[in-house]
Design a protein around this motif. Structure first.
Motif, PDB file in Angstrom:
ATOM      1  N   ASP A  80      11.565  54.951  85.031  1.00  0.00           N
ATOM      2  CA  ASP A  80      10.884  55.054  83.739  1.00  0.00           C
ATOM      3  C   ASP A  80      10.580  53.691  83.140  1.00  0.00           C
ATOM      4  O   ASP A  80      10.304  53.581  81.947  1.00  0.00           O
ATOM      5  CB  ASP A  80      11.744  55.866  82.765  1.00  0.00           C
ATOM      6  CG  ASP A  80      11.947  57.290  83.251  1.00  0.00           C
ATOM      7  OD1 ASP A  80      11.019  57.851  83.855  1.00  0.00           O
ATOM      8  OD2 ASP A  80      13.048  57.830  83.036  1.00  0.00           O
ATOM      9  N   SER A  81      10.623  52.644  83.969  1.00  0.00           N
ATOM     10  CA  SER A  81      10.420  51.283  83.477  1.00  0.00           C
ATOM     11  C   SER A  81       9.323  50.584  84.258  1.00  0.00           C
ATOM     12  O   SER A  81       9.073  50.902  85.411  1.00  0.00           O
ATOM     13  CB  SER A  81      11.718  50.481  83.623  1.00  0.00           C
ATOM     14  OG  SER A  81      12.753  51.092  82.909  1.00  0.00           O
ATOM     15  N   GLY A  82       8.713  49.617  83.607  1.00  0.00           N
ATOM     16  CA  GLY A  82       7.662  48.831  84.239  1.00  0.00           C
ATOM     17  C   GLY A  82       6.395  48.872  83.407  1.00  0.00           C
ATOM     18  O   GLY A  82       6.420  49.174  82.216  1.00  0.00           O
ATOM     19  N   TYR A  83       5.289  48.539  84.057  1.00  0.00           N
ATOM     20  CA  TYR A  83       3.997  48.481  83.385  1.00  0.00           C
ATOM     21  C   TYR A  83       3.124  49.675  83.736  1.00  0.00           C
ATOM     22  O   TYR A  83       3.105  50.126  84.873  1.00  0.00           O
ATOM     23  CB  TYR A  83       3.237  47.209  83.782  1.00  0.00           C
ATOM     24  CG  TYR A  83       3.525  46.035  82.876  1.00  0.00           C
ATOM     25  CD1 TYR A  83       3.025  46.003  81.578  1.00  0.00           C
ATOM     26  CD2 TYR A  83       4.292  44.964  83.313  1.00  0.00           C
ATOM     27  CE1 TYR A  83       3.279  44.931  80.747  1.00  0.00           C
ATOM     28  CE2 TYR A  83       4.548  43.880  82.482  1.00  0.00           C
ATOM     29  CZ  TYR A  83       4.035  43.883  81.196  1.00  0.00           C
ATOM     30  OH  TYR A  83       4.286  42.823  80.369  1.00  0.00           O
ATOM     31  N   ARG A  84       2.378  50.153  82.743  1.00  0.00           N
ATOM     32  CA  ARG A  84       1.252  51.067  82.945  1.00  0.00           C
ATOM     33  C   ARG A  84       0.044  50.392  82.329  1.00  0.00           C
ATOM     34  O   ARG A  84       0.163  49.592  81.398  1.00  0.00           O
ATOM     35  CB  ARG A  84       1.499  52.429  82.277  1.00  0.00           C
ATOM     36  CG  ARG A  84       2.523  53.290  82.969  1.00  0.00           C
ATOM     37  CD  ARG A  84       2.234  53.595  84.444  1.00  0.00           C
ATOM     38  NE  ARG A  84       0.995  54.286  84.726  1.00  0.00           N
ATOM     39  CZ  ARG A  84       0.882  55.602  84.849  1.00  0.00           C
ATOM     40  NH1 ARG A  84       1.940  56.375  84.724  1.00  0.00           N
ATOM     41  NH2 ARG A  84      -0.277  56.136  85.123  1.00  0.00           N
ATOM     42  N   TYR A  85      -1.127  50.731  82.850  1.00  0.00           N
ATOM     43  CA  TYR A  85      -2.365  50.058  82.467  1.00  0.00           C
ATOM     44  C   TYR A  85      -3.430  51.072  82.078  1.00  0.00           C
ATOM     45  O   TYR A  85      -3.488  52.164  82.635  1.00  0.00           O
ATOM     46  CB  TYR A  85      -2.908  49.238  83.638  1.00  0.00           C
ATOM     47  CG  TYR A  85      -1.869  48.419  84.357  1.00  0.00           C
ATOM     48  CD1 TYR A  85      -1.328  47.267  83.777  1.00  0.00           C
ATOM     49  CD2 TYR A  85      -1.412  48.783  85.620  1.00  0.00           C
ATOM     50  CE1 TYR A  85      -0.384  46.513  84.439  1.00  0.00           C
ATOM     51  CE2 TYR A  85      -0.473  48.035  86.291  1.00  0.00           C
ATOM     52  CZ  TYR A  85       0.047  46.901  85.700  1.00  0.00           C
ATOM     53  OH  TYR A  85       0.993  46.150  86.356  1.00  0.00           O
ATOM     54  N   ALA A  86      -4.304  50.674  81.160  1.00  0.00           N
ATOM     55  CA  ALA A  86      -5.437  51.513  80.771  1.00  0.00           C
ATOM     56  C   ALA A  86      -6.591  50.622  80.342  1.00  0.00           C
ATOM     57  O   ALA A  86      -6.384  49.591  79.693  1.00  0.00           O
ATOM     58  CB  ALA A  86      -5.054  52.448  79.621  1.00  0.00           C
TER      59      ALA A  86
END
Length: 188
Positions: A80-86
């Motif tokens: 549930d950790s880290g980066y998401r991008y949009a």
């Protein structure tokens, strides 16, 4: 020694490969990505490959785990950790990157997000965006203060086309020394 290196292209059992998109091993997109075009599949993988390279060049490492921060997205211990991008819905030249730390009190969140901002935007020729806007998921206890600083950095970068002086990065975000999870004010 701690680098991602060539092993990153293959799964080693505890980590997904850099070329894999495994939704159950990355954070769900959070509030700062709502209403924007969240990268999934190959789009996510392609930008994350760039992230690995940019973070390696700029030394964006998680000191707790001793690895390139991009590897957090691949670490099975922290799904549930880290980066998401949009891609920003109103301005496709802007990519939004939301960091979800491993804990609500992660003491590195400010340092890692400021370093990420500086790496992505300092090496902007490596990707297709004029600005990578960074935020911290609101589960972090200091997300508002960190996000205010990141917004200021993004505004200054957008206006001038240059990264703000690293000695100014911590100015609006004083450390409080004794607080649990106090942030480092080391410039990047």
């Amino acid at each position: 020694m701690f680098g991602f290196g060539s092993a990153s292209s293959e799964s080693d059992g505890a980590f997904d490969g850099i070329d894999e998109f495994v939704p159950e091993h990355i954070p769900e997109p959070g509030p700062s990505l709502e209403g924007h075009d969240v990268l999934r599949g190959e789009e996510h993988v392609a930008f994350h490959r760039t992230t690995e390279d940019v973070f390696e060049e700029r030394g964006v490492y998680d000191v707790t785990f001793g690895y390139n921060l991009a590897r957090l997205n691949l670490d099975h211990r922290h799904p549930d950790s880290g980066y998401r991008y949009a891609v920003d819905e109103d301005d496709p030249s802007v990519l939004r990157a939301e960091f979800t730390p491993t804990a609500p009190f992660c003491p590195q969140s400010r340092t890692l997000t400021v370093a990420s901002f500086r790496a992505w935007n300092g090496l902007a020729k490596r990707h297709d965006y004029e600005l990578v806007r960074v935020s911290v998921h609101p589960m972090h206890h200091r997300s508002d203060a960190i996000d205010d600083e990141l917004d200021r950095l993004a505004s200054e970068f957008r206006e001038s086309g240059e990264l703000p002086d690293p000695s100014d990065d911590g100015a609006p975000f004083p450390t409080d020394g004794g607080a649990v999870g106090g942030e480092s004010d080391a410039p990047f």
